[in-house]
Design an enzyme around this catalytic site. Structure first.
Site, mmCIF file in Angstrom:
data_model
loop_
_atom_site.group_PDB
_atom_site.id
_atom_site.type_symbol
_atom_site.label_atom_id
_atom_site.label_comp_id
_atom_site.label_asym_id
_atom_site.label_seq_id
_atom_site.Cartn_x
_atom_site.Cartn_y
_atom_site.Cartn_z
ATOM 1 N N TYR A 9 38.815 34.813 36.694
ATOM 2 C CA TYR A 9 37.502 35.141 37.261
ATOM 3 C C TYR A 9 37.366 34.496 38.635
ATOM 4 C CZ TYR A 9 32.441 35.349 37.889
ATOM 5 O OH TYR A 9 31.184 35.589 38.388
ATOM 6 N N ASP A 59 41.585 28.802 43.261
ATOM 7 C CA ASP A 59 40.149 28.896 43.035
ATOM 8 C C ASP A 59 39.732 27.653 42.258
ATOM 9 O OD1 ASP A 59 37.563 29.413 42.197
ATOM 10 O OD2 ASP A 59 37.931 31.540 41.825
ATOM 11 N N LYS A 77 29.431 24.792 43.277
ATOM 12 C CA LYS A 77 28.228 23.961 43.332
ATOM 13 C C LYS A 77 28.468 22.467 43.144
ATOM 14 C CE LYS A 77 25.318 27.784 41.817
ATOM 15 N NZ LYS A 77 26.413 28.769 41.751
#
Length: 232
Positions: A38, A137, A165
């Site tokens: 993802y 990632d 985040k």
């Protein structure tokens, strides 16, 4: 690889920016991703995240399947879907001349399926030999596996890395870390690299992120504690 950092709104935007950097750097369009990984909800990454046996294709050459209505069929041609096995290396070598980059989550499945160090090492060797940029990632793994993320944990340095985040203390932010050489090449072209977003320079987010990262750096025992809890 964090010689230059591009700040944006979120982890999803970070992967979008990383794709743009790789395409600008190489002058190529197609980007390889692994089946089951993802990289955000945007059109260029939201393919073959959830495995559908009747649509997935063979174990050697997976078939890209969209994860949402509204994703143009034409985008399929900009993606090379890689299987999470040794066949991926052959595909990268076969398509090296058209690949702008390869992206991988060092831990798949929202942080539950670790990729082996041996697999990541071979991926780094193959992409370097083929002249294809490698992107980690690290939206999930950044500052979680170790202070230096998966790069430190596995001892493997990609060409780009994306973060989410965690670098803003949980507030909206994303970032792409790139090499100085790559950024210099991208900025030397006729067009600049566009990066825009409401939270890109948000003082509250950056202050919170600064506080969190300072705390992690000052308290390295956190990582041993996390590892023990994970093992249990």
């Amino acid at each position: 690889c964090a010689e230059r950092v591009l700040v944006c709104n979120s982890g999803t935007e970070a992967t979008m920016q990383a794709a743009r950097v790789m395409r600008a750097y190489t002058g190529k369009t197609r980007i390889a991703k692994f089946e089951g990984a993802y990289h955000g909800w945007h059109d260029y990454a939201s393919w073959s995240v959830y495995i559908r046996p009747d649509e997935m294709g063979t174990a050697e050459r997976p078939n890209p399947t969209p994860e949402s209505a509204g994703i143009p069929e034409e985008i399929k041609d900009t993606i090379l879907m890689l299987p999470f096995n040794e066949s991926a290396f052959k595909l990268i070598e076969e398509h090296a001349s058209e690949l702008a980059g390869v992206m991988i989550e060092p831990v798949f499945g929202g942080g539950t399926i670790p990729v082996s160090k041996e697999f990541l090492q071979k991926l780094r060797e193959v992409t370097k030999r083929a002249g294809v940029p490698l992107m980690f990632d690290e939206v999930i793994t950044g500052f979680r596996l170790a202070l230096g993320g998966a790069q430190e944990y596995f001892g493997i340095k990609p060409d780009l890395a994306t973060y989410g985040k965690v670098i803003g203390g949980g507030l909206p932010i994303g970032a792409v870390a790139v090499s100085q050489e790559m950024m210099k090449t991208v900025l030397s072209g006729d067009l600049g690299l566009t990066i825009a977003g409401t939270f890109s320079g948000n003082p509250l987010t950056l202050a919170a992120g600064n506080a969190v990262l300072k705390y992690l750096k000052a308290n390295p025992q956190i990582y041993n504690d996390l590892a023990k809890k994970g093992d249990r």
